[in-house]
Scaffold this active site. Structure first.
Site, PDB file in Angstrom:
ATOM      1  N   SER A 409       1.081  -0.996  -0.194  1.00  0.00           N
ATOM      2  CA  SER A 409       0.057   0.326  -0.205  1.00  0.00           C
ATOM      3  C   SER A 409       1.003   1.239   0.039  1.00  0.00           C
ATOM      4  CB  SER A 409      -1.039  -0.457   1.205  1.00  0.00           C
ATOM      5  OG  SER A 409      -2.243   0.982   1.336  1.00  0.00           O
ATOM      6  N   ASP A 523      -5.354  -3.952  -2.534  1.00  0.00           N
ATOM      7  CA  ASP A 523      -4.725  -3.198  -1.312  1.00  0.00           C
ATOM      8  C   ASP A 523      -4.232  -4.646  -0.853  1.00  0.00           C
ATOM      9  OD1 ASP A 523      -3.694  -2.341   0.943  1.00  0.00           O
ATOM     10  OD2 ASP A 523      -4.116  -0.370   0.371  1.00  0.00           O
TER      11      ASP A 523
END
Length: 655
Positions: A409, A523
């Site tokens: 991320s 993510d």
């Protein structure tokens, strides 16, 4: 015994230690016999080998069973027998009956266990002086792993019954077993991979235009910082031993050279065998003795497989020692290019980019090869990920060299540019232009599958990383995402850098997912917000992890026993005389869902040497306008923590 001129007569049999018959044969006749009959040659070589290697048994066994007395050592020497293994030979298979104990005298072995999918996974290496299989023999259990020779190796073996009798007669040997077991259990509990303190490495130049000295000289300097080093090429060996051996029968020459090579490897921590540019007898010998292989290439040369590599594959068939590809660049090269072409068709443990005249690049290769590397793991946390910039600035100020980076991320978005070679200040300014000024996370769209538009965010990442592949970074870098189809973590090591980062930051419901073949990627923090285990597997050394998830803070008014209706919340916000209700928004819930994994267990994990938790939880996950405050806060905090860690005044995990 009688003396000359005495009347004692000839000695009687009890006075003689042994009776032997000798056959005298001129060397010329022996050479002719060996040339005419291959079986005679093999017999002579076998006898000579047993004689040569047999001289080492006392020294090796005494070193292994160092606490044993002379009586115990005498018993040990009497029951251990010599065994030779070639590269790829299997000592025993996982699940086999434990029928013997072994002591490795020379070479290197690898232990492998079977995965659930039927593939084998390497779990450790066995180096000279270590015992093998004694735990299974002692406990009566089946072999717990398959053990394979990574190179030509010599062992001493003792069958189970004889070893059990030894331990009964000499309890000190049992104490040795308990110490070995305790060390291995401690290493396993700490997920610790030992530093590779001694090994031999073959450096194989792939092109005639590649001058090995550009890499070998600084690499020897790096090795010398950790132990005693010897560099050997064919010229040096001939100077020390003589040219006749290189012209003799290959097996006989190998046998005659064996004790000398073994002595050199025993007397030095590192032996570097510098191979020829072609697949000569010397190159083959270098490969046969190598625990590690470095393929040395000019980054500007053709990436096609060289002739020496094609021959090498046949020599390594059955067991491959770790192979590292080192690409040497000009000193002023701005960035690596087309690295993927070098990796196509080659099976290597890792690749490294080295610039001429940059000894720090070569030192990084040494650390990554020997388990001395320092890996940096960067977690996800939205805008709080700017804190990674401050941590990297603190590392640079204190002179802490980072050898590899991984992230997920926001950690991927910050770690990728740093691995490219950008400084923390350059990354900060790039984030200001692309993340703060352009505000791609505030360009909303019809929320069919996400709130945020795809095009602007894609353009931002392309602007920051260019056309680079993941393999085209100066520092080794990889990042993670989550595949919604399989529910598994995906580790990105090759492919466009911008796309890998884009997948890693695709917060579910906020940012559009990335389609990659049959995979639907979101993510990486959904499954693992701090991928420490992946970095531990890669670098095998120490880890510094940075957690910017910010704890479990989600806006909530605790005067309510349950959440009010959406209309009540809206009504309170529209009427100025009503007090606004603090409730988590849909964005808050989605963002927190993507970063909540691992929270609560990071503080107790032992696989990280230092966990840094910058105090940035007051900033929201979309507070990109707080760039400077987040970076500066993290810098001050990280500098204090790192300085205390270096002096040993802070624990590896922050309170």
């Amino acid at each position: 015994m009688s003396t000359p001129g005495s009347d004692a007569g000839p000695p009687t049999l009890p006075e003689l230690e042994t009776v032997a018959e000798l056959l005298r044969m001129p060397v010329r006749d022996l050479d002719e016999l060996m040339s005419a009959r291959r079986s005679a040659s093999e017999t002579v070589v076998d006898v000579a080998e047993r004689h040569i290697v047999g001289r080492e048994i006392a020294r090796i066994l005494q070193d292994v069973f160092e606490a044993a007395g002379e009586d115990a050592l005498e018993d040990v020497r009497s029951v251990f027998r010599w065994r030779r293994m070639e590269r790829g030979d299997v000592l025993f298979f996982e699940g086999d009956e434990a029928d013997a104990v072994y002591v490795l005298a020379s070479g290197r072995l690898e232990a492998r266990v079977r995965n659930g999918d039927g593939t084998d996974r390497a779990v450790g290496e066995i180096v000279p002086g270590e015992t093998v299989g004694e735990i299974a023999v002692t406990t009566g259990r089946a072999r717990g792993a398959t053990v394979v020779a990574l190179r030509s190796s010599g062992l001493y073996a003792c069958d189970r019954d004889a070893f059990s009798s030894l331990v009964q007669r000499h309890p000190v040997l049992g104490q040795h077993l308990f110490r070995v077991l305790a060390r291995r259990l401690d290493r396993a509990n700490r997920n610790d991979q030992p530093v590779d303190a001694r090994f031999s490495v073959a450096v194989v130049p792939l092109h005639g235009s590649m001058a090995p000295s550009a890499f070998v000289a600084p690499f020897i300097d790096a090795l010398a910082g950790a132990g005693k080093v010897l560099r050997l090429d064919q010229t040096e060996v001939e100077r020390r031993i003589g040219r006749a051996l290189s012209e003799a029968d290959e097996r006989l020459a190998e046998l005659q050279l064996l004790p000398w090579f073994e002595a050199q490897e025993s007397a030095h921590d590192f032996v570097l065998y510098q191979a020829d540019e072609d697949f000569s007898t010397w190159t083959r010998r270098c490969l046969s003795r190598a625990d590690r292989i470095i393929l040395l290439a000019d980054a500007d040369a053709s990436p096609e497989l060289s002739a020496v590599e094609e021959q090498m594959e046949r020599v390594l068939e059955g067991a491959r020692p770790p192979i590292h590809l080192v690409l040497v660049h000009p000193s002023d090269r701005d960035r690596p290019r087309d690295t993927r072409r070098w990796l196509e068709g080659r099976t290597v443990r890792a690749h490294h980019h080295v610039r001429r005249g940059r000894p720090e690049d070569v030192q990084r290769v040494f650390r990554l090869m020997t388990g001395r590397a320092l890996g940096l793991v960067l977690g996800g946390g939205g805008a709080r990920g700017f804190a990674h910039i401050g941590v990297m600035a603190a590392l640079e100020e204190l002179g802490v060299p980072i050898d590899a980076i991984c992230g997920t991320s926001a950690g991927a978005a910050m770690g990728g540019p740093y691995a490219m070679g950008l400084t923390p200040d350059e990354i900060r300014e790039a984030c200001r232009r692309n993340m703060v000024d352009r505000q791609p996370f505030k360009e909303y769209t019809l929320p069919v599958y996400s709130f945020v538009k795809r095009d602007s965010l894609d353009d931002v990442l392309r602007t920051m990383t260019g056309t680079r592949d993941l393999t085209d970074t100066w520092l080794p870098f990889f990042c993670t995402s989550t595949d919604l189809h399989s529910g598994e973590k995906v580790v990105h090591r090759r492919g466009p850098l911008w796309k890998a980062i884009r997948a890693s930051i695709s917060l579910p419901g906020i940012v559009p997912p990335v389609i990659d073949g049959e995979r639907l990627l979101v993510d990486g923090g959904v499954l693992d917000n701090l991928p420490q285990s992946d970095m531990a597997d890669f670098c095998g050394g120490r880890l510094i992890s940075v957690d910017v998830s910010g704890g479990s803070h989600v806006p909530l008014d605790y005067t309510y026993e349950e959440l009010p209706s959406p209309w009540t919340v809206l009504w309170n916000r529209l009427l100025p005389w009503r007090t606004a209700v603090r409730v988590p928004t849909l964005v808050d819930v989605l963002l927190r869902t993507a970063t909540v994994s691992n929270t609560g267990q990071l503080r107790t994990e032992d696989s990280v040497d230092l966990l840094i938790v910058p105090p940035v939880e007051e900033h929201g996950l979309l507070a990109f306008e707080a760039l400077d405050q987040i970076v500066d806060t993290a810098f001050v905090h990280a500098r204090e923590v790192l300085a205390a860690w270096a002096t040993g005044t802070v624990a590896s995990v922050e309170p």
